[in-house]
Design a protein around this motif. Sequence first.
Motif, short mmCIF file in Angstrom:
data_model
loop_
_atom_site.label_atom_id
_atom_site.label_comp_id
_atom_site.label_asym_id
_atom_site.label_seq_id
_atom_site.Cartn_x
_atom_site.Cartn_y
_atom_site.Cartn_z
N THR A 1 13.30 3.06 -5.39
CA THR A 1 12.40 2.42 -5.67
C THR A 1 13.62 1.58 -6.23
O THR A 1 13.43 0.92 -6.58
N MET B 1 0.83 -0.75 0.28
CA MET B 1 0.01 -0.07 0.04
C MET B 1 0.86 1.25 0.28
O MET B 1 0.48 1.96 -0.81
N GLY B 2 1.93 1.24 0.83
CA GLY B 2 2.68 2.63 0.98
C GLY B 2 3.78 2.54 -0.72
O GLY B 2 3.97 3.84 -0.84
N GLN B 3 4.21 1.48 -0.64
CA GLN B 3 4.68 1.75 -2.09
C GLN B 3 3.68 2.67 -2.85
O GLN B 3 4.49 2.75 -4.20
N GLN B 4 2.90 2.11 -3.88
CA GLN B 4 1.87 1.46 -4.44
C GLN B 4 1.42 3.42 -4.13
O GLN B 4 1.28 4.38 -5.61
N LEU B 5 1.66 4.00 -2.66
CA LEU B 5 1.35 5.75 -3.05
C LEU B 5 1.97 6.11 -3.82
O LEU B 5 2.35 7.15 -3.24
N LEU B 6 3.43 5.84 -2.97
CA LEU B 6 4.57 6.51 -2.82
C LEU B 6 4.93 6.87 -4.91
O LEU B 6 5.29 7.40 -5.80
N ASN C 1 2.48 6.49 -6.95
CA ASN C 1 1.36 7.56 -7.44
C ASN C 1 2.20 9.27 -7.11
O ASN C 1 1.45 9.24 -8.33
N ILE C 2 2.05 9.38 -6.30
CA ILE C 2 2.96 10.44 -5.90
C ILE C 2 3.90 10.72 -7.28
O ILE C 2 3.70 12.09 -7.84
N ARG C 3 4.88 10.63 -7.21
CA ARG C 3 5.70 9.72 -8.68
C ARG C 3 5.45 10.57 -8.93
O ARG C 3 6.25 11.27 -9.75
N THR C 4 4.24 10.03 -9.82
CA THR C 4 3.96 10.14 -11.66
C THR C 4 3.17 10.89 -11.47
O THR C 4 3.19 12.41 -12.32
N ARG C 5 2.64 11.59 -10.51
CA ARG C 5 1.83 12.91 -9.84
C ARG C 5 3.21 14.47 -10.34
O ARG C 5 2.79 15.00 -11.41
#
Length: 172
Positions: free
Chosen positions: A165, A1-6, A8-12
């Motif tokens: 990552t 969950m935390g890795q996916q959030l990171l 997503n932040i990076r992508t945005r």
Amino acid sequence: MGQQLLLNIRTRVEQFTEYTGKLLSWLTLLMMLLMVLVVVLRYGFNMGWIAMQESIIYLHACVFMLGAAYTLKHDEHVRVDIFYRRFSKKNQAIVNILGTALFLIPVCITLLIISWQYVAASWQLLESSKEAGGLPLVFILKSFIIGFVITLLIQAVAELIKHTTLLFQKQQ
């Protein structure tokens, strides 16, 4: 969950930086056209406007300062890579993490602290050009300093996420 959030932040952040960079590239074209116009008017018709010349300076400041994050994203910034280019991807990631965490982010935070009052004072005065016929927007020009720091900071966070990552993917 935390890795996916990171991720997503990076992508945005990277989407924002990419969009900003593309937008700024058009300002470079506008800046070039204005420069040609200034030269033609000055040497062809013996006419000139301080405001037009200052607008070129404003555009240059905008492109340079707000384009720094785009340059960082594409790894096109100045780097002394005598050793770096020979490093493995893992070691390059370590260098990038350390450089970002120990140098880039602290310098950006320092610039933000130092420049905040400088820019705020300019806004309080609604500072304008000291030149007769100049642009009444010096406070906007000085605001690019804050924009520079903020865009560079958010891209630095994306870079930390990317390299961290990469570092952990290499270990698995």
